[in-house]
Design an enzyme around this catalytic site. Structure first.
Site, short mmCIF file in Angstrom:
data_model
loop_
_atom_site.label_atom_id
_atom_site.label_comp_id
_atom_site.label_asym_id
_atom_site.label_seq_id
_atom_site.Cartn_x
_atom_site.Cartn_y
_atom_site.Cartn_z
N LYS A 112 -30.69 -36.97 20.34
CA LYS A 112 -31.44 -37.18 19.10
C LYS A 112 -30.71 -36.63 17.88
O LYS A 112 -31.16 -36.83 16.75
CB LYS A 112 -32.85 -36.55 19.20
CG LYS A 112 -33.76 -37.34 20.16
CD LYS A 112 -35.23 -37.15 19.88
CE LYS A 112 -36.05 -38.14 20.73
NZ LYS A 112 -37.47 -38.08 20.53
N LYS A 195 -33.46 -48.84 25.56
CA LYS A 195 -34.89 -48.87 25.86
C LYS A 195 -35.69 -49.15 24.58
O LYS A 195 -35.25 -48.81 23.49
CB LYS A 195 -35.34 -47.56 26.50
CG LYS A 195 -35.58 -46.42 25.54
CD LYS A 195 -36.24 -45.26 26.26
CE LYS A 195 -36.86 -44.29 25.26
NZ LYS A 195 -38.21 -44.68 24.85
N LYS A 198 -39.95 -45.96 19.93
CA LYS A 198 -40.66 -45.82 18.67
C LYS A 198 -39.69 -45.49 17.55
O LYS A 198 -39.77 -46.04 16.46
CB LYS A 198 -41.67 -44.67 18.76
CG LYS A 198 -42.98 -45.06 19.39
CD LYS A 198 -43.95 -43.88 19.30
CE LYS A 198 -44.07 -43.19 20.64
NZ LYS A 198 -43.66 -41.81 20.67
#
Ligand code: ATP
Ligand code: MG
Length: 332
Positions: A112, A195, A198
């Site tokens: 991230k 994938k 969000k």
């Protein structure tokens, strides 16, 4: 009954099809055999840049969507993480027995922070796995249903539980990751090797559970497909059509083989038109139900309050024991 614990971050204006088939569908099924604690991790959601008003709204949307998916507040505790202060309190205690090097090896933090670099990341994003360990251990959960992406965090949780038990005496249940076999992992419609996410996918790559049915149908029709035109399941060679087959199968309950046979000799176009209708027929009632639930905030507040009350009954007992074992003088 054994206990199960899971959560899904309120980091977008809607959950997506991947969350539904990768997580919520199992959560709903597990309610039969487990005492379930399902929570909205609002404390985790503030570890990246965010807007307070959006977080508040997204927390309600999350609650409504989980109810629409079938989480049953009569049987399971559905609550907001921040309503149960014991999560954060236990995380602090656990941070004292977590090695800096150990925390540095967590790959989600690395993943991230690749874009901005770790210099600009928050300390909260770094310690996130410790709070996640607390989320699980505070309920003495036997099992944690998570996707493959969360396996490492559950391993850390197990290590911390064993370490605490070893140093301070048996306190925590050591949880098992419950990585359900055969659960659908859904990929981004535009970049089918990533994938569906969000925070990482582009709007056209994600079917939001709150998408307008026409818009959702259009996203399926314009999904990236592969070269060649035969409809078959081959993730390496044909990730695009394989993902659409997975979605078709998840929504209809038909096996991939059955679907492939059914569409033999047909073009991508015909298959996509059929799937777009199936997707539209799924999001339409789901969206309607969610909006109905969202129209009564008072009722959502009551459901979350009841869930938090049940959660605290369990969490406060664990925290009390942990504080005592840790050597804190307990207030009389
Ligand atoms: P974010 O981008 O904010 O991390 P996310 O889309 O990865 O969001 P999470 O809130 O991290 O969603 O995950 C909630 C649950 O949904 C987890 O159990 C996770 O394993 C599952 N999940 C997330 N994305 C998918 C997907 N594409 N397919 C199947 N399961 C998924
Ligand atoms: Mg995620």
């Amino acid at each position: 009954r054994p206990r199960v614990l899971s959560g899904a971050q309120p980091t977008a204006d809607s959950y997506h099809l991947g969350n539904y088939f990768g997580a919520f569908k199992q959560w709903v099924a597990l309610q039969d055999d487990f005492e379930a604690f399902y929570f909205i991790p609002d404390l985790h959601a503030i570890t990246i840049e965010y807007d307070p008003a959006a977080l508040r709204e997204r927390t309600y949307i999350a609650a409504a969507q989980l109810l629409a998916a079938g989480v049953d507040p009569q049987r399971s505790a559905l609550f907001a993480q921040s309503h149960v202060p014991e999560h954060a309190q236990l995380a602090w205690v656990l941070s004292g027995i977590t090695g800096f090097g150990e925390a540095s090896r967590m790959t989600q933090f690395k993943d991230k922070t690749v874009k901005g670099g770790s210099e600009s990341a928050s300390v909260g994003l770094f310690t996130y796995p410790i709070l996640m360990a607390a989320d699980i251990l505070i309920y003495q959960a036997d099992s944690v249903p998570v996707g493959e992406d969360q396996r490492q965090h559950v391993e850390l949780t197990r290590d911390l539980a064993q370490r605490f038990n070893h140093r301070f005496g048996e306190t925590f249940t050591v949880p098992k990751p419950h990585i359900v076999k055969g659960v659908s992992k859904i990929y981004d419609l535009q970049e089918p090797t990533n994938k569906m996410s969000k925070s990482q996918s582009s709007p056209n790559g994600v079917i939001d559970l709150l998408d307008d049915p026409k818009k959702a149908a259009k996203k399926i029709r314009s999904a990236m497909t592969d070269s060649g035109s035969d409809i078959r399941y081959d993730v390496a060679e044909k990730p695009g059509i394989s993902n659409l087959l997975t979605i078709y199968s998840a929504l209809t309950g038909q096996s991939i083989d059955e679907i492939v046979t059914q569409y033999e000799g047909q073009q991508y176009g015909a298959f996509k038109v059929a799937l777009s209708q199936i997707v539209a027929d799924f999001v339409e009632p789901f969206g309607a139900r969610t909006r109905e639930l969202l129209s009564d905030r008072g009722e959502l507040d009551r459901i979350l309050a009841k869930g938090a009350e049940r959660a605290r009954e369990v969490a406060s007992v664990t925290l009390d024991l942990v504080y005592d074992r840790s050597g804190f003088v307990r207030p009389v």
